[in-house]
Design an enzyme around this catalytic site. Structure first.
Site, PDB file in Angstrom:
ATOM      1  N   ARG A 215      42.283 -10.349  29.461  1.00  0.00           N
ATOM      2  CA  ARG A 215      43.187 -10.574  28.325  1.00  0.00           C
ATOM      3  C   ARG A 215      44.230 -11.657  28.600  1.00  0.00           C
ATOM      4  NH1 ARG A 215      42.978  -6.655  24.620  1.00  0.00           N
ATOM      5  NH2 ARG A 215      44.996  -7.306  23.846  1.00  0.00           N
TER       6      ARG A 215
ATOM      7  N   ASN B  87      52.722  -6.905  24.776  1.00  0.00           N
ATOM      8  CA  ASN B  87      51.664  -7.817  24.340  1.00  0.00           C
ATOM      9  C   ASN B  87      51.887  -8.078  22.860  1.00  0.00           C
ATOM     10  OD1 ASN B  87      49.223  -9.153  23.773  1.00  0.00           O
ATOM     11  ND2 ASN B  87      48.224  -7.212  23.291  1.00  0.00           N
ATOM     12  N   GLY B  88      52.015  -9.368  22.499  1.00  0.00           N
ATOM     13  CA  GLY B  88      52.246  -9.708  21.100  1.00  0.00           C
ATOM     14  C   GLY B  88      53.296 -10.795  21.005  1.00  0.00           C
TER      15      GLY B  88
ATOM     16  N   GLU C  56      33.484 -24.070  26.396  1.00  0.00           N
ATOM     17  CA  GLU C  56      34.545 -23.187  26.858  1.00  0.00           C
ATOM     18  C   GLU C  56      34.388 -22.816  28.333  1.00  0.00           C
ATOM     19  OE1 GLU C  56      34.874 -19.330  24.915  1.00  0.00           O
ATOM     20  OE2 GLU C  56      32.722 -19.145  24.750  1.00  0.00           O
TER      21      GLU C  56
ATOM     22  N   LYS D 214      40.290 -13.138  26.206  1.00  0.00           N
ATOM     23  CA  LYS D 214      39.184 -12.453  25.541  1.00  0.00           C
ATOM     24  C   LYS D 214      39.503 -12.137  24.085  1.00  0.00           C
ATOM     25  CE  LYS D 214      35.235 -10.338  25.284  1.00  0.00           C
ATOM     26  NZ  LYS D 214      34.067 -11.240  25.163  1.00  0.00           N
TER      27      LYS D 214
ATOM     28  N   TRP E 174      49.332 -13.715  29.369  1.00  0.00           N
ATOM     29  CA  TRP E 174      48.825 -14.977  28.837  1.00  0.00           C
ATOM     30  C   TRP E 174      49.987 -15.550  28.056  1.00  0.00           C
ATOM     31  CZ3 TRP E 174      47.836 -17.088  23.878  1.00  0.00           C
ATOM     32  CH2 TRP E 174      46.982 -18.193  23.859  1.00  0.00           C
TER      33      TRP E 174
ATOM     34  N   LYS F 160      29.654 -22.256  23.996  1.00  0.00           N
ATOM     35  CA  LYS F 160      29.535 -21.677  25.338  1.00  0.00           C
ATOM     36  C   LYS F 160      29.733 -22.753  26.399  1.00  0.00           C
ATOM     37  CE  LYS F 160      29.884 -18.284  24.580  1.00  0.00           C
ATOM     38  NZ  LYS F 160      29.877 -17.578  23.328  1.00  0.00           N
TER      39      LYS F 160
ATOM     40  N   GLU G 180      26.654 -22.263  18.638  1.00  0.00           N
ATOM     41  CA  GLU G 180      27.015 -21.255  19.629  1.00  0.00           C
ATOM     42  C   GLU G 180      26.767 -21.779  21.047  1.00  0.00           C
ATOM     43  OE1 GLU G 180      28.757 -18.837  19.813  1.00  0.00           O
ATOM     44  OE2 GLU G 180      28.110 -17.638  21.509  1.00  0.00           O
TER      45      GLU G 180
ATOM     46  N   HIS H 210      23.023 -39.962  10.022  1.00  0.00           N
ATOM     47  CA  HIS H 210      24.183 -40.309   9.191  1.00  0.00           C
ATOM     48  C   HIS H 210      25.392 -40.662  10.059  1.00  0.00           C
ATOM     49  CE1 HIS H 210      21.983 -39.176   5.620  1.00  0.00           C
ATOM     50  NE2 HIS H 210      21.621 -38.060   6.237  1.00  0.00           N
TER      51      HIS H 210
ATOM     52  N   CYS I  34      48.076 -10.425  26.058  1.00  0.00           N
ATOM     53  CA  CYS I  34      48.280  -9.995  27.422  1.00  0.00           C
ATOM     54  C   CYS I  34      47.655  -8.616  27.560  1.00  0.00           C
ATOM     55  CB  CYS I  34      49.762  -9.859  27.723  1.00  0.00           C
ATOM     56  SG  CYS I  34      50.706 -11.333  27.328  1.00  0.00           S
TER      57      CYS I  34
END
Ligand code: M6R
Length: 623
Positions: free
Chosen positions: A28, A103-104, A502, A618, A75, A499, A495, A518, A2
């Site tokens: 966040r 936050n945590g 997400e 993030k 979040w 992108k 990568e 295969h 958060c």
């Protein structure tokens, strides 16, 4: 995961400052928001589920009175997004006297809750955070117990501060939290264990935040809090103490060189697009790294018996690409490991001879830090590459390099990926020099090419952006893509797939092109879109064969190739060109850029906000 922000000011009403500070932390987490302020001995609160703009529209976050306040953008970890689960959380006194933002994750909250309920506390929310508010309330009103330090608090520690110290000593888990109370309305108390917390110091007042951009427009003077520290912020002063023994710590603020503009959108519709366009500049900044830091790091790499690179998500893809760079340029074998798997894979084998290179944009990713901690306990040497000075990774690393990308607000990593790779390729060439494995001419050539990369990225963006937008329109409704490459381009493919998944929510597949036959090739039907990453070099010839195999099954081939590469262009149905001249071993830095733009455009074509993909945040500060 958060964002927390708050301030105590000499003259200003703080509610609008908190609102705008939280906006800058929305990356966040953004499922609920809340603020609490104090005025004339009373707590005022507004909070609800929803993004900040939605909640503000509903209840005007700016009209809370007072010159002291705390705020939170959430979040969810415990309890669904709802008004009652939004922070701030309160104890049970009515009207409320203690407010907490956090936050945590408080790991032992269930057991603390039971204990507090037995003492008569009534809980309203499903959050772990609410126990902190009740604990503070409990210790504030409770008569001294024989086993408590109540009477042993050092001079200068107030009753509210003592209650917070005692409460924190009961917590297990991670937190950056802040609390205010009507009992002592002249202070904010905030503390840190594992989750990031930074203080801002200005003439106007004192600020705390999960991340620097929250207060950048207000001050550039910052103090990074460390684990196990508590700060008391007053209008014109602050004190930092160690949680373990209450000792005062003196720490001078650092003057940050990030401008507020760097953290804003600069006219782009989304932070992600701005950050894609910032890559030429951020890459130029990586070329300004001082040789002495790179040298120090390569000395450790050179002496290592084994080098394990740990990271998550995009940073892991940078490590994967770097493992090819180290192998091909410096003849050093390295093992890229997804951080959340490190402990299972290496907790027994890592030892005093192991060197861990941890790569993390934020420097706060819980899985990466946990891997580092496991390795530290096995006496391994920790090296770090991060974007955030003062982050936990910089403190736990024996040596670290800062990638100099500036703040990245978009949830998707873009400029930080290319910067990480630029730094890692510089490390690989430095190391090659040390080891004498390749000729001076080859090293000079590589160094020259690394210097040209910012310009190449600029050209790619300018020349290809509108073509990529058309491709995104063409493929908007596709349900799945393949991303294929060989050698170092496997990292680029992975990568690109991350992108797209997400941001545009298109489940896709990426793997080494040689693996198609295969199994995965059975998915191919006429028109199936397959991206091939085709830099010139050793892998190109075999890759041509892989393209032909796909073409024979009528896949729609989209090639990312070198400008004017007619052989590839003839084979492809669609293509995007990258400037000529980049050696294959450096190619992910330029070849990923069109694929970042493609994912961005696919998201916007489909009507999604690329800065706020669902269910993501993030900085992933929980495991
Ligand atoms: O801050 P870090 O580099 O440690 O973050 C690692 C990942 O969480 C991050 O790269 C994530 O995968 C991004 N959403 C990718 O765009």
């Amino acid at each position: 995961m958060c964002g927390i922000f708050g301030c105590i000011c000499k003259a200003d009403n703080v509610a609008p400052l908190i609102h705008t500070g939280l906006k800058r932390l929305e990356y966040r987490g953004y499922d609920s928001v809340g603020e609490a302020t104090i005025e004339d001995g009373k707590l005022f609160v507004k909070k609800d589920a929803g993004k900040i703009d939605e909640v503000h529209l509903k209840c005007n976050l700016d009209d809370l009175p007072g010159r002291i306040g705390i705020g939170h953008t959430r979040w969810a970890t415990h309890g669904a997004p709802s008004s009652v689960n939004a922070h701030p959380q309160f104890g049970c006194s009515s009207p409320p006297r203690f407010a907490v933002v956090h936050n945590g994750i408080i790991e032992n909250f269930a057991e603390l809750k039971r204990e507090l309920e037995d003492n008569g506390h009534v809980f309203k929310s499903k959050t772990d955070t609410e126990v902190v508010a009740h604990l503070i309330e409990e210790y504030f009103i409770r008569k001294p117990q024989p086993d408590e330090r109540r009477n042993t608090e050092p001079a200068g520690v107030s009753k509210f501060e003592a209650a917070v110290f005692k409460s924190l000593s009961r917590l297990e888990g991670s937190y950056a939290l802040a609390t205010i109370s009507t009992h002592e309305p002249d202070k904010i108390i905030c503390a840190r264990n594992e989750s990031p917390l930074v203080l801002g110091i200005s003439e106007k007042g004192r600020f705390f935040a999960s991340d620097v951009p929250a207060f950048l427009p207000l001050t550039k003077s910052a103090i990074f809090m460390r684990n196990g520290e508590l700060a008391v912020l007053k209008r014109t002063s602050f004190t930092i103490r160690r949680l373990s023994d209450r000792r005062i710590i003196s720490r001078e603020p650092k003057l940050l060189d990030w401008t507020p503009e760097m953290a804003e959108k600069k006219g782009y519709p989304h932070f992600m697009l701005k950050e894609i366009h910032e890559q030429p500049e951020s890459l130029r900044n990586t070329l300004r790294l001082q040789d002495k830091y790179l040298n120090l790091l390569t000395t450790f790499l050179d002496r290592a018996h084994e080098v394990i690179m740990v990271a998550c998500g995009t940073s892991y893809h940078a490590c994967l690409a770097a493992s090819y760079m180290f192998s091909k340029i410096s003849y050093l074998a390295t093992h890229p490991v997804i951080a959340s798997e490190f402990s299972e894979q290496h907790s027994k084998s890592a030892n005093i001879d192991s060197t861990i290179l941890a790569v993390s944009q934020s420097g706060e990713t819980a899985d990466t830090l946990a891997a580092v901690e496991t390795a530290r306990q096995r006496a391994a040497t920790i090296l770090g590459l991060t974007n955030v000075v003062g982050s936990t990774l910089t403190r736990v690393s024996r040596v670290y390099v800062v990638q100099q990308s500036g703040p990245e607000i978009g949830v998707a990593a873009t400029k930080t990926f290319t910067s990480q790779l630029s730094v890692l390729s510089q490390l690989a060439t430095q190391l090659a020099k040390k080891r004498g494995k390749i000729s001076t001419e080859e090293i000079d050539l590589l160094e020259e090419k690394i210097k040209l990369i910012p310009e190449m990225v600029e050209q790619t963006i300018t020349s290809q952006e509108s073509k990529i937008s058309s491709l995104a329109r063409k493929f908007r409704d596709e349900k799945c893509f393949f991303f294929l490459g060989r050698g170092i381009s496997v990292a680029t493919a992975l990568e690109a797939r991350l992108k797209l998944m997400e941001l545009a929510y298109v489940p896709s597949i990426a793997f080494p092109a040689g693996e198609s036959k295969h199994g995965p090739i059975s998915l191919i039907q006429p028109g199936f879109p397959v991206f091939f990453i085709c830099p010139p070099g050793e892998t190109r010839k075999t890759l041509m064969g892989n393209i032909s195999e796909m073409k024979a099954r009528e896949a729609n081939i989209i090639a990312v190739c070198e400008e004017g590469d007619e052989e590839i262009i003839q084979l492809a149905d669609d293509y995007v060109e990258v400037p000529r001249g980049i050696p294959e071993v450096l190619s992910p830095i330029t070849y990923v850029v069109p694929l970042q733009i493609f994912a961005y455009r696919m998201a916007t074509e489909k009507g999604y906000n690329p800065d706020m993909p669902r269910n993501l945040a993030k900085s992933v500060t929980v495991r």
